[in-house]
Design an enzyme around this catalytic site. Structure first.
Site, PDB file in Angstrom:
ATOM      1  N   ILE A  36       0.822  -1.210   0.000  1.00 37.51           N
ATOM      2  CA  ILE A  36       0.000   0.000   0.000  1.00 37.51           C
ATOM      3  C   ILE A  36       0.861   1.268   0.000  1.00 37.51           C
ATOM      4  O   ILE A  36       0.404   2.338  -0.401  1.00 37.51           O
ATOM      5  CB  ILE A  36      -0.967  -0.038   1.218  1.00 37.51           C
ATOM      6  CG1 ILE A  36      -2.191   0.821   0.978  1.00 37.51           C
ATOM      7  CG2 ILE A  36      -0.262   0.315   2.515  1.00 37.51           C
ATOM      8  CD1 ILE A  36      -3.319   0.553   1.955  1.00 37.51           C
ATOM      9  N   VAL A 106       3.899  -5.947  10.566  1.00 36.33           N
ATOM     10  CA  VAL A 106       2.729  -6.826  10.476  1.00 36.33           C
ATOM     11  C   VAL A 106       3.169  -8.254  10.837  1.00 36.33           C
ATOM     12  O   VAL A 106       4.028  -8.829  10.159  1.00 36.33           O
ATOM     13  CB  VAL A 106       2.121  -6.800   9.050  1.00 36.33           C
ATOM     14  CG1 VAL A 106       0.886  -7.701   9.000  1.00 36.33           C
ATOM     15  CG2 VAL A 106       1.761  -5.375   8.654  1.00 36.33           C
ATOM     16  N   HIS A 110       5.621 -12.161   5.587  1.00 37.06           N
ATOM     17  CA  HIS A 110       5.493 -11.561   4.256  1.00 37.06           C
ATOM     18  C   HIS A 110       6.882 -11.299   3.714  1.00 37.06           C
ATOM     19  O   HIS A 110       7.770 -10.851   4.432  1.00 37.06           O
ATOM     20  CB  HIS A 110       4.670 -10.272   4.278  1.00 37.06           C
ATOM     21  CG  HIS A 110       5.113  -9.262   5.295  1.00 37.06           C
ATOM     22  ND1 HIS A 110       4.849  -9.394   6.644  1.00 37.06           N
ATOM     23  CD2 HIS A 110       5.813  -8.106   5.166  1.00 37.06           C
ATOM     24  CE1 HIS A 110       5.354  -8.368   7.293  1.00 37.06           C
ATOM     25  NE2 HIS A 110       5.959  -7.572   6.422  1.00 37.06           N
TER      26      HIS A 110
HETATM   27  P1  AMP Z   1       6.993  -4.792   7.596  1.00 35.33           P
HETATM   28  O1  AMP Z   1       6.116  -5.586   8.542  1.00 35.33           O
HETATM   29  O2  AMP Z   1       7.890  -3.838   8.328  1.00 35.33           O
HETATM   30  O3  AMP Z   1       7.765  -5.673   6.654  1.00 35.33           O
HETATM   31  O4  AMP Z   1       6.059  -3.880   6.714  1.00 35.33           O
HETATM   32  C1  AMP Z   1       4.700  -4.160   6.448  1.00 35.33           C
HETATM   33  C2  AMP Z   1       4.377  -3.657   5.065  1.00 35.33           C
HETATM   34  O5  AMP Z   1       2.981  -3.883   4.864  1.00 35.33           O
HETATM   35  C3  AMP Z   1       4.616  -2.159   4.827  1.00 35.33           C
HETATM   36  O6  AMP Z   1       5.460  -2.026   3.679  1.00 35.33           O
HETATM   37  C4  AMP Z   1       3.222  -1.588   4.597  1.00 35.33           C
HETATM   38  O7  AMP Z   1       3.212  -0.540   3.654  1.00 35.33           O
HETATM   39  C5  AMP Z   1       2.472  -2.814   4.113  1.00 35.33           C
HETATM   40  N1  AMP Z   1       1.030  -2.776   4.341  1.00 35.33           N
HETATM   41  C6  AMP Z   1       0.390  -2.495   5.501  1.00 35.33           C
HETATM   42  N2  AMP Z   1      -0.942  -2.574   5.335  1.00 35.33           N
HETATM   43  C7  AMP Z   1      -1.146  -2.924   4.047  1.00 35.33           C
HETATM   44  C8  AMP Z   1      -2.308  -3.163   3.256  1.00 35.33           C
HETATM   45  N3  AMP Z   1      -3.543  -3.063   3.769  1.00 35.33           N
HETATM   46  N4  AMP Z   1      -2.152  -3.515   1.957  1.00 35.33           N
HETATM   47  C9  AMP Z   1      -0.909  -3.610   1.429  1.00 35.33           C
HETATM   48  N5  AMP Z   1       0.219  -3.402   2.116  1.00 35.33           N
HETATM   49  C10 AMP Z   1       0.109  -3.043   3.413  1.00 35.33           C
END
Ligand code: AMP
Length: 127
Positions: A36, A106, A110
């Protein structure tokens, strides 16, 4: 090993269809969608469908079918984005931020796939 999984994390909500996403690929074991807040022209997140907090949790506890399915999905996404060096692409970076030192926001595994520009050095040289 203790990896409690928070079923209310945002990627769990995406997997349940409670939050929309910009899907790139969906397979039996994986979902890939655009970040996002993209940090490169191509920025896709690939997640397993199972409740895994991070890669080491996944590697220790996922089934062989999940591991193969997830890994193949990552390869397929690289192909779809046209970033594979072996197929004329200019390359990419895969990142799996993990835990507090890894600054994971998160708590659902991922892998970020980033490409489409020169990404610079992996880390600044602080130790
Ligand atoms: P990290 O956990 O530090 O690897 O980062 C989490 C990633 O998830 C970040 O790059 C956010 O921009 C991304 N993110 C968070 N919410 C969403 C969403 N609803 N859709 C797509 N990406 C997301």
């Amino acid at each position: 090993m203790n990896n409690p999984y928070d079923t209310e994390n945002i990627f769990a909500k995406i997997l349940r269809g409670e939050i929309p996403n910009d899907t790139v690929l969906e397979t039996e074991h994986a979902l890939a969608f655009r970040d996002i807040q993209p940090q490169a022209p191509q920025h896709v997140l690939v997640i397993p469908k199972g409740p895994y907090v991070n890669y080491d949790h996944f590697a220790h506890t996922a089934s062989d079918a999940e591991i193969v399915g997830y890994t193949r999905a990552i390869g397929k996404v690289c192909e779809m984005l046209g970033v594979q060096p072996g197929a004329g692409g200019d390359g990419y970076r895969m990142i799996a931020n993990t835990g507090s030192d890894g600054v994971q926001e998160v708590p659902h595994l991922h892998i970020h796939i980033l490409g489409g520009r020169r990404l610079g050095r992996m880390l600044q040289s602080k130790t």
